[in-house]
Write a protein that holds these residues in place. Sequence first.
Motif, PDB file in Angstrom:
ATOM      1  N   LEU A 273      -9.116  10.893 -12.258  1.00 22.24           N
ATOM      2  CA  LEU A 273      -9.575   9.581 -11.866  1.00 22.24           C
ATOM      3  C   LEU A 273      -8.116   8.806 -11.274  1.00 22.24           C
ATOM      4  N   ILE A 274      -7.278   8.776 -12.057  1.00 25.41           N
ATOM      5  CA  ILE A 274      -5.994   8.075 -11.715  1.00 25.41           C
ATOM      6  C   ILE A 274      -5.654   8.469 -10.308  1.00 25.41           C
ATOM      7  N   GLU A 275      -5.474   9.552 -10.156  1.00 27.27           N
ATOM      8  CA  GLU A 275      -4.995  10.269  -8.671  1.00 27.27           C
ATOM      9  C   GLU A 275      -5.998   9.988  -7.712  1.00 27.27           C
ATOM     10  N   GLU A 276      -7.023  10.287  -7.910  1.00 23.65           N
ATOM     11  CA  GLU A 276      -8.238   9.964  -7.022  1.00 23.65           C
ATOM     12  C   GLU A 276      -8.128   8.536  -6.447  1.00 23.65           C
ATOM     13  N   LEU A 277      -8.306   7.620  -7.393  1.00 25.13           N
ATOM     14  CA  LEU A 277      -8.228   6.223  -6.900  1.00 25.13           C
ATOM     15  C   LEU A 277      -6.776   5.608  -6.643  1.00 25.13           C
ATOM     16  N   ARG A 278      -5.633   6.013  -7.046  1.00 21.75           N
ATOM     17  CA  ARG A 278      -4.554   5.640  -6.531  1.00 21.75           C
ATOM     18  C   ARG A 278      -4.188   5.044  -5.361  1.00 21.75           C
ATOM     19  N   PRO A 279      -4.600   5.897  -4.175  1.00 18.52           N
ATOM     20  CA  PRO A 279      -4.554   5.474  -2.709  1.00 18.52           C
ATOM     21  C   PRO A 279      -5.234   4.478  -2.404  1.00 18.52           C
ATOM     22  N   ILE A 280      -6.376   4.430  -3.129  1.00 13.01           N
ATOM     23  CA  ILE A 280      -7.469   3.209  -2.721  1.00 13.01           C
ATOM     24  C   ILE A 280      -7.114   2.017  -3.314  1.00 13.01           C
ATOM     25  N   ARG A 281      -6.485   1.980  -4.484  1.00 15.57           N
ATOM     26  CA  ARG A 281      -6.108   0.778  -5.282  1.00 15.57           C
ATOM     27  C   ARG A 281      -4.779   0.280  -4.711  1.00 15.57           C
ATOM     28  N   ASP A 282      -3.944   1.259  -4.282  1.00 13.47           N
ATOM     29  CA  ASP A 282      -2.525   0.761  -3.563  1.00 13.47           C
ATOM     30  C   ASP A 282      -2.834   0.178  -2.289  1.00 13.47           C
ATOM     31  N   THR A 283      -3.521   0.752  -1.306  1.00 14.37           N
ATOM     32  CA  THR A 283      -3.910   0.154   0.002  1.00 14.37           C
ATOM     33  C   THR A 283      -4.791  -1.096  -0.204  1.00 14.37           C
ATOM     34  N   ALA A 284      -5.668  -1.045  -1.042  1.00 17.55           N
ATOM     35  CA  ALA A 284      -6.579  -2.294  -1.103  1.00 17.55           C
ATOM     36  C   ALA A 284      -5.634  -3.474  -1.855  1.00 17.55           C
ATOM     37  N   ARG A 285      -4.593  -3.259  -2.653  1.00 19.34           N
ATOM     38  CA  ARG A 285      -3.707  -4.331  -2.977  1.00 19.34           C
ATOM     39  C   ARG A 285      -2.911  -4.436  -2.036  1.00 19.34           C
ATOM     40  N   THR A 286      -2.472  -3.776  -1.065  1.00 18.66           N
ATOM     41  CA  THR A 286      -1.600  -4.220  -0.132  1.00 18.66           C
ATOM     42  C   THR A 286      -2.537  -5.081   1.038  1.00 18.66           C
ATOM     43  N   LEU A 287      -3.539  -4.583   1.182  1.00 20.99           N
ATOM     44  CA  LEU A 287      -4.376  -5.832   2.235  1.00 20.99           C
ATOM     45  C   LEU A 287      -4.829  -7.043   1.262  1.00 20.99           C
ATOM     46  N   LEU A 288      -5.035  -7.122   0.008  1.00 21.09           N
ATOM     47  CA  LEU A 288      -5.290  -8.302  -0.533  1.00 21.09           C
ATOM     48  C   LEU A 288      -4.140  -9.248  -0.796  1.00 21.09           C
ATOM     49  N   ASP A 289      -2.772  -8.398  -0.628  1.00 23.01           N
ATOM     50  CA  ASP A 289      -1.431  -9.313  -0.634  1.00 23.01           C
ATOM     51  C   ASP A 289      -1.216  -9.728   0.795  1.00 23.01           C
ATOM     52  N   ASP A 290      -1.907  -9.231   1.839  1.00 20.58           N
ATOM     53  CA  ASP A 290      -1.637  -9.798   3.060  1.00 20.58           C
ATOM     54  C   ASP A 290      -3.012 -10.456   3.499  1.00 20.58           C
ATOM     55  N   PRO A 291      -3.107 -11.587   3.398  1.00 19.51           N
ATOM     56  CA  PRO A 291      -4.629 -12.343   3.642  1.00 19.51           C
ATOM     57  C   PRO A 291      -4.728 -12.533   5.250  1.00 19.51           C
TER      58      PRO A 291
END
Length: 323
Positions: A273-291
């Motif tokens: 789960l961690i590896e499957e979701l890691r790129p989704i979480r990281d990219t989503a976090r980057t987008l949320l940090d760039d309003p």
Amino acid sequence: MTRLSGITPSGHAHAGNYLGAIRRWAREGAPGDLYFVSDLHAMTTPYHPQRLRAHTRELLAVLIASGIEPDQMFVQSDLIREVGALTWLLECTCAYGEAARMTQFKEKAGKDGKVTARLGLLTYPVLMAADILLQGADEVPVGDDQEQHVELARALARRFNGTFGEVFVVPRAVTPQAGARIRDLAHPDRKMDKSAGDVAGVIFLMDAPDLVRRKVKRAVTDSLDRLEYRPDDQPGLANLLEIVAACTGKSPREVADSFDSYGTLKDAAAEALIEELRPIRDTARTLLDDPSELDRVRADGAVRARERGTHRLQSALRLAGVG
């Protein structure tokens, strides 16, 4: 052909949402497909405005991070004027009995709760019909619990077209290819739920790796000590096997043959789960940090969605005598 799918921000997106639907949309979607965050649908029961806004942004970021093309998505409330106007036309086309017999309304309102249930819970299927008809969707992939709502959209489209003139495409419900059926780790008798009160068994997409490990380690199994895929007899164990299977591309029975203890299976499920979701979480976090970037994608999506539906709404208003 236009195929329309929506997801409601009633809480944080979780692994079941991703493995069961969002990942399939990203991998198998066709160029004409449309995806939207249905934030207006989240208002049919009590909600917190700030959380609704935050969950909407997070879900939009998750859709983008999952690989869905930005030009295929939009947020429902950005079309509130268009959707609201069309909903009123369709409500004036819909009979009370048609709305009241919807199974979800009867289940959620309950026999004793109809006096206090929000009116939006009753009329929500008409709003869903407006979403579908405004975008000219030919197909709507839905599960069994939503098929009745698509049938209502079909009935309203036919009735409006027959009464006032041809405006709307008559959509049809289609059964999507089965995705992973991920269940609550603490309560394997029910599916993961964004709005669950007890989140101990829900793996949210934005959960940190250590939290994912803790939740999986505490997952309910059984005392049978039989590492086999038997969903009816061992639902908790079957859920873990299905999680690993969904992340690795194997069948649950193949996964079962690869382990010799519940503990090693839990460790593997957590890491998968961690590896499957890691790129989704990281990219989503980057987008949320760039309003500004997320706002740009959202604004562009609203423009495209509005352009797709404006001519249908204007035609419907004119034919109904109010445009």
